[in-house]
Design a protein around this motif. Structure first.
Motif, PDB file in Angstrom:
ATOM      1  N   GLU A 107       0.878  -1.110  -0.098  1.00 30.52           N
ATOM      2  CA  GLU A 107       0.010  -0.052  -0.064  1.00 30.52           C
ATOM      3  C   GLU A 107       0.929   1.222  -0.016  1.00 30.52           C
ATOM      4  O   GLU A 107       1.715   1.417   0.597  1.00 30.52           O
ATOM      5  CB  GLU A 107      -0.810   0.193   1.107  1.00 30.52           C
ATOM      6  CG  GLU A 107      -1.776   1.062   1.419  1.00 30.52           C
ATOM      7  CD  GLU A 107      -2.846   0.819   2.528  1.00 30.52           C
ATOM      8  OE1 GLU A 107      -3.892   1.570   2.690  1.00 30.52           O
ATOM      9  OE2 GLU A 107      -2.600  -0.151   3.290  1.00 30.52           O
ATOM     10  N   TYR A 108       0.373   2.059  -0.988  1.00 34.65           N
ATOM     11  CA  TYR A 108       0.990   3.570  -0.680  1.00 34.65           C
ATOM     12  C   TYR A 108       0.190   4.706  -0.266  1.00 34.65           C
ATOM     13  O   TYR A 108      -1.134   4.640  -0.725  1.00 34.65           O
ATOM     14  CB  TYR A 108       1.575   3.935  -2.283  1.00 34.65           C
ATOM     15  CG  TYR A 108       2.283   5.079  -2.198  1.00 34.65           C
ATOM     16  CD1 TYR A 108       3.378   5.353  -1.436  1.00 34.65           C
ATOM     17  CD2 TYR A 108       1.527   6.536  -2.604  1.00 34.65           C
ATOM     18  CE1 TYR A 108       4.011   6.488  -1.610  1.00 34.65           C
ATOM     19  CE2 TYR A 108       2.211   7.948  -2.674  1.00 34.65           C
ATOM     20  CZ  TYR A 108       3.640   7.744  -2.173  1.00 34.65           C
ATOM     21  OH  TYR A 108       4.051   9.073  -2.214  1.00 34.65           O
ATOM     22  N   ALA A 109       0.546   5.588   0.711  1.00 31.07           N
ATOM     23  CA  ALA A 109      -0.600   6.394   1.215  1.00 31.07           C
ATOM     24  C   ALA A 109      -0.275   7.899   1.245  1.00 31.07           C
ATOM     25  O   ALA A 109       1.081   8.125   1.261  1.00 31.07           O
ATOM     26  CB  ALA A 109      -0.853   5.976   2.845  1.00 31.07           C
ATOM     27  N   VAL A 110      -1.432   8.757   0.779  1.00 30.26           N
ATOM     28  CA  VAL A 110      -0.793  10.107   0.609  1.00 30.26           C
ATOM     29  C   VAL A 110      -1.647  10.869   1.366  1.00 30.26           C
ATOM     30  O   VAL A 110      -2.861  10.945   1.661  1.00 30.26           O
ATOM     31  CB  VAL A 110      -1.225  10.576  -0.966  1.00 30.26           C
ATOM     32  CG1 VAL A 110      -0.917  11.997  -0.808  1.00 30.26           C
ATOM     33  CG2 VAL A 110      -0.619   9.665  -1.948  1.00 30.26           C
ATOM     34  N   PRO A 111      -1.064  11.356   2.720  1.00 31.77           N
ATOM     35  CA  PRO A 111      -1.691  12.050   3.789  1.00 31.77           C
ATOM     36  C   PRO A 111      -2.587  13.374   3.222  1.00 31.77           C
ATOM     37  O   PRO A 111      -2.075  14.037   2.250  1.00 31.77           O
ATOM     38  CB  PRO A 111      -0.638  12.534   4.659  1.00 31.77           C
ATOM     39  CG  PRO A 111       0.532  11.621   4.324  1.00 31.77           C
ATOM     40  CD  PRO A 111       0.365  11.118   2.854  1.00 31.77           C
ATOM     41  N   GLN A 112      -3.667  13.570   3.926  1.00 32.22           N
ATOM     42  CA  GLN A 112      -4.645  14.440   3.376  1.00 32.22           C
ATOM     43  C   GLN A 112      -5.034  15.660   4.532  1.00 32.22           C
ATOM     44  O   GLN A 112      -4.578  15.204   5.723  1.00 32.22           O
ATOM     45  CB  GLN A 112      -5.825  14.173   3.029  1.00 32.22           C
ATOM     46  CG  GLN A 112      -5.667  13.063   1.784  1.00 32.22           C
ATOM     47  CD  GLN A 112      -5.220  13.668   0.603  1.00 32.22           C
ATOM     48  OE1 GLN A 112      -6.047  14.861   0.322  1.00 32.22           O
ATOM     49  NE2 GLN A 112      -4.207  13.190  -0.043  1.00 32.22           N
ATOM     50  N   GLY A 113      -5.236  16.881   4.312  1.00 28.36           N
ATOM     51  CA  GLY A 113      -5.545  17.914   5.559  1.00 28.36           C
ATOM     52  C   GLY A 113      -4.488  17.956   6.275  1.00 28.36           C
ATOM     53  O   GLY A 113      -3.226  18.267   5.911  1.00 28.36           O
ATOM     54  N   GLU A 114      -4.807  18.182   7.696  1.00 30.82           N
ATOM     55  CA  GLU A 114      -3.902  18.536   8.745  1.00 30.82           C
ATOM     56  C   GLU A 114      -2.755  17.316   8.955  1.00 30.82           C
ATOM     57  O   GLU A 114      -1.537  17.437   9.203  1.00 30.82           O
ATOM     58  CB  GLU A 114      -4.537  18.811  10.095  1.00 30.82           C
ATOM     59  CG  GLU A 114      -5.609  19.883  10.116  1.00 30.82           C
ATOM     60  CD  GLU A 114      -5.963  20.076  11.595  1.00 30.82           C
ATOM     61  OE1 GLU A 114      -5.527  19.456  12.401  1.00 30.82           O
ATOM     62  OE2 GLU A 114      -6.978  20.936  11.589  1.00 30.82           O
ATOM     63  N   PHE A 115      -3.053  16.054   8.459  1.00 23.17           N
ATOM     64  CA  PHE A 115      -2.267  15.003   8.458  1.00 23.17           C
ATOM     65  C   PHE A 115      -1.174  15.108   7.623  1.00 23.17           C
ATOM     66  O   PHE A 115       0.201  15.022   7.799  1.00 23.17           O
ATOM     67  CB  PHE A 115      -2.950  13.970   7.850  1.00 23.17           C
ATOM     68  CG  PHE A 115      -2.326  12.429   8.431  1.00 23.17           C
ATOM     69  CD1 PHE A 115      -1.461  12.329   9.632  1.00 23.17           C
ATOM     70  CD2 PHE A 115      -2.645  11.387   7.750  1.00 23.17           C
ATOM     71  CE1 PHE A 115      -0.880  11.019   9.763  1.00 23.17           C
ATOM     72  CE2 PHE A 115      -1.605  10.140   7.979  1.00 23.17           C
ATOM     73  CZ  PHE A 115      -0.842  10.254   9.246  1.00 23.17           C
ATOM     74  N   SER A 116      -1.088  15.843   6.538  1.00 17.36           N
ATOM     75  CA  SER A 116      -0.151  16.217   5.296  1.00 17.36           C
ATOM     76  C   SER A 116       0.695  17.215   5.824  1.00 17.36           C
ATOM     77  O   SER A 116       1.854  17.309   5.327  1.00 17.36           O
ATOM     78  CB  SER A 116      -0.759  16.602   4.143  1.00 17.36           C
ATOM     79  OG  SER A 116      -1.354  17.679   4.226  1.00 17.36           O
ATOM     80  N   GLU A 117       0.419  18.041   7.062  1.00 18.92           N
ATOM     81  CA  GLU A 117       1.324  19.269   7.376  1.00 18.92           C
ATOM     82  C   GLU A 117       2.432  18.376   8.288  1.00 18.92           C
ATOM     83  O   GLU A 117       3.577  19.025   8.132  1.00 18.92           O
ATOM     84  CB  GLU A 117       0.523  20.329   8.519  1.00 18.92           C
ATOM     85  CG  GLU A 117      -0.469  20.816   7.574  1.00 18.92           C
ATOM     86  CD  GLU A 117      -1.306  21.841   8.807  1.00 18.92           C
ATOM     87  OE1 GLU A 117      -0.962  21.765   9.558  1.00 18.92           O
ATOM     88  OE2 GLU A 117      -2.327  22.470   8.233  1.00 18.92           O
ATOM     89  N   ASN A 118       2.227  17.293   8.940  1.00 23.03           N
ATOM     90  CA  ASN A 118       3.361  16.476   9.581  1.00 23.03           C
ATOM     91  C   ASN A 118       3.840  15.516   9.030  1.00 23.03           C
ATOM     92  O   ASN A 118       4.764  14.908   9.552  1.00 23.03           O
ATOM     93  CB  ASN A 118       2.773  16.156  10.902  1.00 23.03           C
ATOM     94  CG  ASN A 118       2.581  17.731  11.783  1.00 23.03           C
ATOM     95  OD1 ASN A 118       3.266  18.511  11.742  1.00 23.03           O
ATOM     96  ND2 ASN A 118       1.469  17.548  12.306  1.00 23.03           N
TER      97      ASN A 118
END
Length: 170
Positions: free
Chosen positions: A34-45
């Motif tokens: 699996e490959y994951a691309v964080p979204q929203g506030e999760f992508s800030e960190n």
């Protein structure tokens, strides 16, 4: 000699999986990546995530199946700067997600699914578990399974990501 033993073990597992598949037409299991691309506030960190695991499907009726998976996910911490301009790196996030849900085949190759479960955080910097909710859509051709999903981990806010999963089912 170790390579020979590994190859022999792999052949035995594959053979028994094919035999199991022939006996239980409504049951399949296999590994995935699996490959994951964080979204929203999760992508800030966090920049990105990768995972591996195993999943199983049990057909309940013609188009509906019970599905479940267990895996390991790793999210790389982002490089940040504090208010004083000092650089630092957010600690990496590691978790063991366990999911169960339902999968409905729209047409023979295309399905939608909804899973829920728990992600147990591991490591020294994060603790506890998060509730998982994960809707998705997938394509299954022969034993190959491709899936796109949105997954939300809910604990002290939501850590959401878009995931792309590829697996093989025996």
């Amino acid at each position: 000699m170790n390579k020979f033993r590994f190859l022999l073990l792999l052949l035995l597992i594959s053979g028994s999986s094919l035999q199991l598949s022939a006996q239980w037409k409504g049951f399949s299991l296999g590994p995935y990546g699996e490959y994951a691309v964080p979204q929203g506030e999760f992508s800030e960190n966090f920049n990105w995530g990768v995972g591996v695991g195993g999943n199983a499907d049990i057909r309940l009726i013609k188009k509906l199946a019970l599905t479940g998976s267990v895996g390991y996910m790793y999210f790389r911490g982002a490089d940040r700067t504090d208010d004083a301009g000092n650089p630092y790196r957010v600690y990496d996030l590691k978790a063991v997600p366990i999911r169960a849900g339902l999968k409905y085949r729209l047409i023979p190759l295309l399905y939608v699914k909804l899973e829920a479960g728990s992600a147990k955080y591991s490591g020294n910097h994060y603790d506890g578990s998060a509730f998982i909710l994960s809707p998705g859509v997938g394509l299954r051709v022969l034993g190959f399974d491709l899936q796109a999903k949105y997954e939300a981990w809910m604990k002290d806010g939501t850590k959401g990501f878009v995931g792309f999963k590829a697996g093989w089912n025996f």
